[in-house]
Enzyme design. Structure first.
Site, PDB file in Angstrom:
ATOM      1  N   GLU A 258     -23.830   3.316   7.901  1.00 23.12           N
ATOM      2  CA  GLU A 258     -23.485   1.917   8.965  1.00 23.12           C
ATOM      3  C   GLU A 258     -24.827   2.534  10.317  1.00 23.12           C
ATOM      4  OE1 GLU A 258     -21.093  -0.162   8.455  1.00 23.12           O
ATOM      5  OE2 GLU A 258     -21.360   0.642   6.614  1.00 23.12           O
ATOM      6  N   TRP A 261     -27.896   0.666  10.001  1.00 17.15           N
ATOM      7  CA  TRP A 261     -27.724  -0.459  10.101  1.00 17.15           C
ATOM      8  C   TRP A 261     -27.464  -1.424  11.307  1.00 17.15           C
ATOM      9  CZ3 TRP A 261     -27.464  -5.052   7.219  1.00 17.15           C
ATOM     10  CH2 TRP A 261     -27.506  -4.814   5.632  1.00 17.15           C
ATOM     11  N   TRP A 290     -24.123 -28.890   8.655  1.00 16.84           N
ATOM     12  CA  TRP A 290     -21.989 -28.111   8.951  1.00 16.84           C
ATOM     13  C   TRP A 290     -21.788 -29.573   9.300  1.00 16.84           C
ATOM     14  CZ3 TRP A 290     -23.041 -23.436   8.201  1.00 16.84           C
ATOM     15  CH2 TRP A 290     -23.825 -22.523   8.071  1.00 16.84           C
ATOM     16  N   ASN A 325     -13.792  -3.887   9.952  1.00 17.28           N
ATOM     17  CA  ASN A 325     -15.431  -4.756   9.127  1.00 17.28           C
ATOM     18  C   ASN A 325     -15.186  -5.648   8.718  1.00 17.28           C
ATOM     19  OD1 ASN A 325     -18.589  -4.471   9.747  1.00 17.28           O
ATOM     20  ND2 ASN A 325     -18.277  -3.852   7.779  1.00 17.28           N
ATOM     21  N   TRP A 343     -22.452 -20.935  11.877  1.00 17.75           N
ATOM     22  CA  TRP A 343     -22.389 -19.691  12.548  1.00 17.75           C
ATOM     23  C   TRP A 343     -22.257 -19.490  13.879  1.00 17.75           C
ATOM     24  CZ3 TRP A 343     -26.108 -16.754  14.520  1.00 17.75           C
ATOM     25  CH2 TRP A 343     -27.793 -17.301  14.123  1.00 17.75           C
ATOM     26  N   TRP A 366     -22.956 -11.951  11.106  1.00 19.96           N
ATOM     27  CA  TRP A 366     -23.441 -13.638  11.009  1.00 19.96           C
ATOM     28  C   TRP A 366     -24.300 -14.728  10.738  1.00 19.96           C
ATOM     29  CZ3 TRP A 366     -18.732 -16.286  11.205  1.00 19.96           C
ATOM     30  CH2 TRP A 366     -18.357 -15.929  12.161  1.00 19.96           C
TER      31      TRP A 366
END
Length: 438
Positions: A258, A261, A290, A325, A343, A366
């Site tokens: 993590e 990341w 969208w 998360n 997004w 996102w």
């Protein structure tokens, strides 16, 4: 004659221990002024004058100030634009050098360039150091020198490159040896800066070894206290990423992943300026049609979509400034796939609400959910909220905490049926991606 000094400019590194730039500043010969600027270029854009992040920063600065008073120094805290503040300081001192830690967000890059140019024009040097990541964007590369865009090979290379010295703390002891000594300077109050003090309780800075050791077993269950909640401390640097990564390396590889990341998403910003500018990592996804239904977006924001796991997450966010998360992934997938809302809208809402908002991680998350990012969920992978609930909140403990009216007539019907939403999303995404293949 004006005194000669160096400046340690704190930004998202709000601690006096294991701080790369502070360590370097204290090694040069001139007295060091500890500086923090409440940047009006940023604060003026905040419409919420109860913003908990400003309070968090203020509390961290106040704590540092108290520590410095104990060794005869103090924080010099200003409210204004960075360029104005440095111009003001230059009127009082001969600034020989400024030390700070690197920030990879676009505003920070532009800000630092302008300040560095001004300092250079006035005979001062500007020094920036790596502090908020273990490896910066230039350090973990493929054999041909190009950046990784998929996490798994990046993480393998990251681990292969890791040596003990990367996790070694920067010693700053005794800290008082080379700090500017003088009378105490008052810190601007929140009220003086136009913000309203509140009494938010922030997550603790420490995390137990037991939690890290069992992280891989508990991290996906939002009703369980199985995550560290350290995001806000990593965001503003009140804890050291090196110390945390060293602990994770010993205790739990999943927890360490993590942290990797974080480095990965910061490296993406470093190598791909169009991402820093708000574009899709995969440009073809900028062509998605969208729906951007404002009424549907409002229901998502306030947690009234009729999908309990989604609504629980949004209510937790709105109430606490935090969201688990696993639930972040579910609500982001729902907005982009079920509701076909851009997004960017969700990214901006999270940016407004999250205590631990970090552009690199928020944008990366996102874009992962929308399918537009590096190493993202493929367009045909659409989370089923009911199945996610069955897997991760089977007893509805998390949902009942945030959606107490679940089984009453007050709870709304689903805003759209899952299968209808899934079919529609596949069609919309499919049209764009098929055009790419032609």
């Amino acid at each position: 004659m004006k005194p000669e000094v160096a400046i340690m400019w704190f930004r998202r590194d709000l601690r006096l221990v294991d701080n790369a730039a502070l360590y370097q500043a204290l090694r040069q010969p001139y007295p060091v002024i500890p500086l923090f600027i409440f940047d009006t270029n940023i604060l003026d854009k905040l419409s919420n004058k109860n913003d908990d992040r400003v309070q968090f920063i203020h509390a961290a600065i106040t704590n540092m100030h108290r520590q410095l008073l104990g060794v005869g120094s103090s924080m010099w805290v200003y409210y204004g634009t960075p360029l104005q503040v440095f111009q003001q300081i230059m009127e009082q001192f001969y600034v020989q050098s400024v030390y700070t830690n690197t920030d990879c967000e676009q505003y920070a890059i532009d800000r630092d360039k302008h300040v560095a140019d001004y300092l250079q024009q006035n005979g001062a040097s500007f020094h920036s150091f790596k502090d908020q990541v273990i490896f910066d964007g230039s350090e973990v590369l493929k054999e041909d020198g190009t950046p990784y865009t998929v996490f798994t090979p990046y993480s393998k290379k990251w681990k292969a490159l890791l040596q003990p010295f990367y996790l070694k703390s920067f010693p700053i002891n005794p800290i008082s040896n080379n700090l500017w000594q003088g009378s105490e300077k008052a810190i601007p109050t929140l009220a003086e800066m136009g913000f309203q003090p509140n009494h938010t309780i922030f997550p603790p800075q420490q995390v137990t070894n037991e939690l890290i050791s069992s992280y891989h077993l508990q991290r996906n269950f939002p009703a369980v206290n199985g995550t560290s909640r350290l995001g806000v401390h990593l965001r503003f640097g009140t804890i050291s990423i090196r110390n945390l990564a060293a602990k994770a390396q010993q205790l739990n590889e999943v927890f360490l992943n993590e942290l990797i990341w974080r480095d990965f998403y910061h490296a993406i910003l470093y190598h791909f300026p169009h991402v820093r500018a708000g574009k899709a990592f995969k440009p073809i996804y900028d062509q998605i049609e969208w729906r951007n239904d404002e009424a549907a977006f409002e229901k998502w924001c306030v947690g009234k979509t009729g999908y309990p796991i989604v609504d629980a997450g949004m209510r937790e966010l709105n109430t606490t400034g935090y969201m688990h998360n696993r639930v972040r992934m579910i609500v982001a997938s729902f907005l982009t796939r079920h509701l076909l809302i851009d997004w960017h809208w969700g990214e901006a809402y999270f940016a407004e609400k999250l205590l631990d908002y970090d552009f690199a991680a928020n944008n990366g998350g996102w874009q992962w959910a929308a399918g537009s990012g590096c190493d993202a969920a493929p367009y045909f992978r659409i989370f089923n909220p009911a199945l996610q609930t069955e897997k991760f909140d089977k007893n509805l403990a998390y949902i009942h905490q945030w959606v107490p009216e679940l089984n009453s007539f007050d709870y709304p019907a689903p805003i759209i049926q899952h299968e209808v939403a899934r079919k529609r999303a596949l069609e919309v995404y499919g049209r764009v991606l098929k055009n790419k293949m032609r």
